[in-house]
Write a protein that holds these residues in place. Structure first.
Motif, PDB file in Angstrom:
ATOM      1  N   ILE A 211      38.549  22.313  20.754  1.00  0.00           N
ATOM      2  CA  ILE A 211      39.541  23.342  21.068  1.00  0.00           C
ATOM      3  C   ILE A 211      40.894  22.696  21.352  1.00  0.00           C
ATOM      4  N   SER A 212      40.870  21.612  22.149  1.00  0.00           N
ATOM      5  CA  SER A 212      42.122  20.913  22.478  1.00  0.00           C
ATOM      6  C   SER A 212      42.775  20.352  21.220  1.00  0.00           C
ATOM      7  N   THR A 213      41.954  19.786  20.338  1.00  0.00           N
ATOM      8  CA  THR A 213      42.483  19.217  19.093  1.00  0.00           C
ATOM      9  C   THR A 213      43.111  20.289  18.223  1.00  0.00           C
ATOM     10  N   ASP A 214      42.435  21.429  18.109  1.00  0.00           N
ATOM     11  CA  ASP A 214      42.969  22.526  17.299  1.00  0.00           C
ATOM     12  C   ASP A 214      44.312  23.010  17.841  1.00  0.00           C
ATOM     13  N   LEU A 215      44.406  23.110  19.167  1.00  0.00           N
ATOM     14  CA  LEU A 215      45.653  23.561  19.780  1.00  0.00           C
ATOM     15  C   LEU A 215      46.779  22.552  19.538  1.00  0.00           C
ATOM     16  N   LEU A 216      46.449  21.274  19.674  1.00  0.00           N
ATOM     17  CA  LEU A 216      47.455  20.230  19.436  1.00  0.00           C
ATOM     18  C   LEU A 216      47.927  20.240  17.988  1.00  0.00           C
ATOM     19  N   GLU A 217      46.995  20.461  17.057  1.00  0.00           N
ATOM     20  CA  GLU A 217      47.367  20.488  15.647  1.00  0.00           C
ATOM     21  C   GLU A 217      48.256  21.688  15.337  1.00  0.00           C
ATOM     22  N   LYS A 218      47.954  22.828  15.957  1.00  0.00           N
ATOM     23  CA  LYS A 218      48.794  24.005  15.739  1.00  0.00           C
ATOM     24  C   LYS A 218      50.206  23.771  16.281  1.00  0.00           C
ATOM     25  N   GLU A 219      50.278  23.138  17.470  1.00  0.00           N
ATOM     26  CA  GLU A 219      51.585  22.855  18.057  1.00  0.00           C
ATOM     27  C   GLU A 219      52.356  21.863  17.189  1.00  0.00           C
ATOM     28  N   ARG A 220      51.635  20.839  16.695  1.00  0.00           N
ATOM     29  CA  ARG A 220      52.265  19.850  15.822  1.00  0.00           C
ATOM     30  C   ARG A 220      52.802  20.509  14.555  1.00  0.00           C
ATOM     31  N   ASP A 221      51.987  21.352  13.928  1.00  0.00           N
ATOM     32  CA  ASP A 221      52.400  22.022  12.700  1.00  0.00           C
ATOM     33  C   ASP A 221      53.606  22.925  12.942  1.00  0.00           C
ATOM     34  N   PHE A 222      53.630  23.570  14.125  1.00  0.00           N
ATOM     35  CA  PHE A 222      54.741  24.464  14.456  1.00  0.00           C
ATOM     36  C   PHE A 222      56.060  23.698  14.499  1.00  0.00           C
ATOM     37  N   TYR A 223      56.078  22.574  15.242  1.00  0.00           N
ATOM     38  CA  TYR A 223      57.313  21.805  15.368  1.00  0.00           C
ATOM     39  C   TYR A 223      57.673  21.089  14.072  1.00  0.00           C
ATOM     40  N   PHE A 224      56.679  20.662  13.320  1.00  0.00           N
ATOM     41  CA  PHE A 224      56.960  20.043  12.035  1.00  0.00           C
ATOM     42  C   PHE A 224      57.612  21.041  11.081  1.00  0.00           C
ATOM     43  N   SER A 225      57.142  22.284  11.121  1.00  0.00           N
ATOM     44  CA  SER A 225      57.728  23.288  10.241  1.00  0.00           C
ATOM     45  C   SER A 225      59.186  23.548  10.610  1.00  0.00           C
ATOM     46  N   LYS A 226      59.483  23.493  11.919  1.00  0.00           N
ATOM     47  CA  LYS A 226      60.870  23.663  12.352  1.00  0.00           C
ATOM     48  C   LYS A 226      61.746  22.519  11.827  1.00  0.00           C
ATOM     49  N   LEU A 227      61.238  21.301  11.979  1.00  0.00           N
ATOM     50  CA  LEU A 227      61.995  20.143  11.497  1.00  0.00           C
ATOM     51  C   LEU A 227      62.158  20.183   9.979  1.00  0.00           C
ATOM     52  N   ARG A 228      61.117  20.638   9.303  1.00  0.00           N
ATOM     53  CA  ARG A 228      61.192  20.736   7.841  1.00  0.00           C
ATOM     54  C   ARG A 228      62.263  21.746   7.425  1.00  0.00           C
ATOM     55  N   ASP A 229      62.364  22.856   8.139  1.00  0.00           N
ATOM     56  CA  ASP A 229      63.391  23.861   7.843  1.00  0.00           C
ATOM     57  C   ASP A 229      64.787  23.259   8.014  1.00  0.00           C
ATOM     58  N   VAL A 230      64.952  22.472   9.097  1.00  0.00           N
ATOM     59  CA  VAL A 230      66.250  21.829   9.338  1.00  0.00           C
ATOM     60  C   VAL A 230      66.560  20.842   8.214  1.00  0.00           C
ATOM     61  N   GLU A 231      65.550  20.075   7.786  1.00  0.00           N
ATOM     62  CA  GLU A 231      65.747  19.104   6.712  1.00  0.00           C
ATOM     63  C   GLU A 231      66.168  19.792   5.412  1.00  0.00           C
ATOM     64  N   ILE A 232      65.493  20.890   5.067  1.00  0.00           N
ATOM     65  CA  ILE A 232      65.818  21.618   3.839  1.00  0.00           C
ATOM     66  C   ILE A 232      67.250  22.144   3.907  1.00  0.00           C
ATOM     67  N   LEU A 233      67.633  22.659   5.074  1.00  0.00           N
ATOM     68  CA  LEU A 233      68.996  23.163   5.249  1.00  0.00           C
ATOM     69  C   LEU A 233      70.021  22.038   5.075  1.00  0.00           C
ATOM     70  N   CYS A 234      69.695  20.852   5.603  1.00  0.00           N
ATOM     71  CA  CYS A 234      70.619  19.719   5.503  1.00  0.00           C
ATOM     72  C   CYS A 234      70.733  19.188   4.077  1.00  0.00           C
ATOM     73  N   GLN A 235      69.771  19.523   3.233  1.00  0.00           N
ATOM     74  CA  GLN A 235      69.798  19.057   1.846  1.00  0.00           C
ATOM     75  C   GLN A 235      70.605  19.977   0.927  1.00  0.00           C
ATOM     76  N   THR A 236      71.186  21.039   1.479  1.00  0.00           N
ATOM     77  CA  THR A 236      72.037  21.925   0.701  1.00  0.00           C
ATOM     78  C   THR A 236      73.262  21.144   0.202  1.00  0.00           C
ATOM     79  N   PRO A 237      73.488  21.082  -1.106  1.00  0.00           N
ATOM     80  CA  PRO A 237      74.577  20.247  -1.654  1.00  0.00           C
ATOM     81  C   PRO A 237      75.939  20.535  -1.028  1.00  0.00           C
ATOM     82  N   GLU A 238      76.228  21.797  -0.766  1.00  0.00           N
ATOM     83  CA  GLU A 238      77.543  22.159  -0.218  1.00  0.00           C
ATOM     84  C   GLU A 238      77.726  21.639   1.215  1.00  0.00           C
ATOM     85  N   LEU A 239      76.633  21.350   1.899  1.00  0.00           N
ATOM     86  CA  LEU A 239      76.719  20.912   3.294  1.00  0.00           C
ATOM     87  C   LEU A 239      76.480  19.422   3.464  1.00  0.00           C
ATOM     88  N   ASP A 240      76.101  18.767   2.393  1.00  0.00           N
ATOM     89  CA  ASP A 240      75.597  17.398   2.460  1.00  0.00           C
ATOM     90  C   ASP A 240      76.558  16.424   3.133  1.00  0.00           C
TER      91      ASP A 240
END
Length: 275
Positions: free
Chosen positions: A193-222
């Motif tokens: 249960i603890s592992t599953d919760l940690l993985e969900k939390e990890r995936d949540f924050y990784f998805s946030k960072l991934r969104d920021v990375e994709i936004l930063c890769q916009t050519p007009e903003l580079d």
């Protein structure tokens, strides 16, 4: 070849079910949990399938039951890495513990790496059962819903001092130790249960960072200073130092904040002198 894959790569967003399907389909196995691959044998055979003839399969122990045997498999894998000039570090001491997250991350990397070779096209002439057979008989690597054999210890020998939860005690318990077995099973359930919760939390924050990375890769903003500063933080490689100070210094220089502050300070000193 994609040997160095950053933690923000899409490879690390592949779920465990997809990883298990990938392994089972290609190697004709029936693994139900990623930690069943903790012995390193599966990883060796995946590279054997991707690079025929590179892996000495006769040295791979698919019946590895303790950490010593597992480490021998990872030594074979390390030799293959060296031959292929793969620079990814093998964290063997963590992988042999059978922790789901460590093994999932390594298998995610392995899938990404193998898929980068020939577009991930499966070698149709490869016979996985035959390659892992000894004397014409398939070794026991099918996997099941029971505790994986790769994580059990040999009942004829005392369990190694691995620091892991005593999974070997779960198999074949004596009636007089029923209470101890129940306690271990409850501990295992709590850990899952603890592992599953940690993985969900990890995936949540990784998805946030991934969104920021994709936004930063916009050519007009580079080339915007704020975007460059954010990338300095996202792609920092030194885990022991924060990249925030470097990013702030770059941002201040780009925006002329330091020059403006210095000019204001000189002006104030001049006004005081005149007064």
């Amino acid at each position: 070849m994609a040997t160095n894959i950053g933690m923000m790569d899409s490879a690390y967003f592949v779920g465990r079910n997809e990883i298990l399907t990938w392994i089972n389909d290609r190697l004709h196995l029936n693994l139900s949990r990623v930690e069943e691959a903790a012995s390193g044998a599966v990883q060796c055979q995946m590279l054997d399938m991707t690079f025929p003839g590179v892996v000495p399969m006769h040295k791979v122990n698919f019946d590895a039951k303790n950490e010593y045997d597992m480490i021998q498999n990872y030594k074979v894998l390390q030799d293959v890495f060296n031959k292929l000039k793969i620079t990814k570090p093998l964290e063997i001491n963590r992988l042999v513990k059978g922790r789901p997250l460590d093994n999932l991350e390594f298998l995610q990397w392995l899938k990404r790496f193998c898929d980068s070779i020939n577009g991930g096209i499966m070698n149709e002439n490869y016979n996985p059962v035959e390659r892992r057979s000894r004397n014409g008989k398939e070794r026991n690597v099918k996997g099941s819903n029971k505790i994986p054999k790769s994580l059990q210890t040999n009942n004829n020998h005392p369990p190694p001092n691995s620091g892991s939860v005593g999974l070997s005690k779960v198999s074949g318990p004596k009636p007089t130790k029923a209470a101890e077995v129940q306690a271990l099973l409850k501990e295992l359930a709590d850990l899952k249960i603890s592992t599953d919760l940690l993985e969900k939390e990890r995936d949540f924050y990784f998805s946030k960072l991934r969104d920021v990375e994709i936004l930063c890769q916009t050519p007009e903003l580079d080339d915007l200073p704020i975007v460059v500063a954010v990338k300095k933080i996202l792609y920092a490689t030194d885990a022991n130092e924060s990249a925030l100070e470097d990013a702030q210094e770059y941002l201040n220089q780009s925006l002329g904040v330091e020059d403006e502050a210095e000019a204001n300070g000189e002006q104030q000193e001049e006004e005081k002198t005149q007064a």
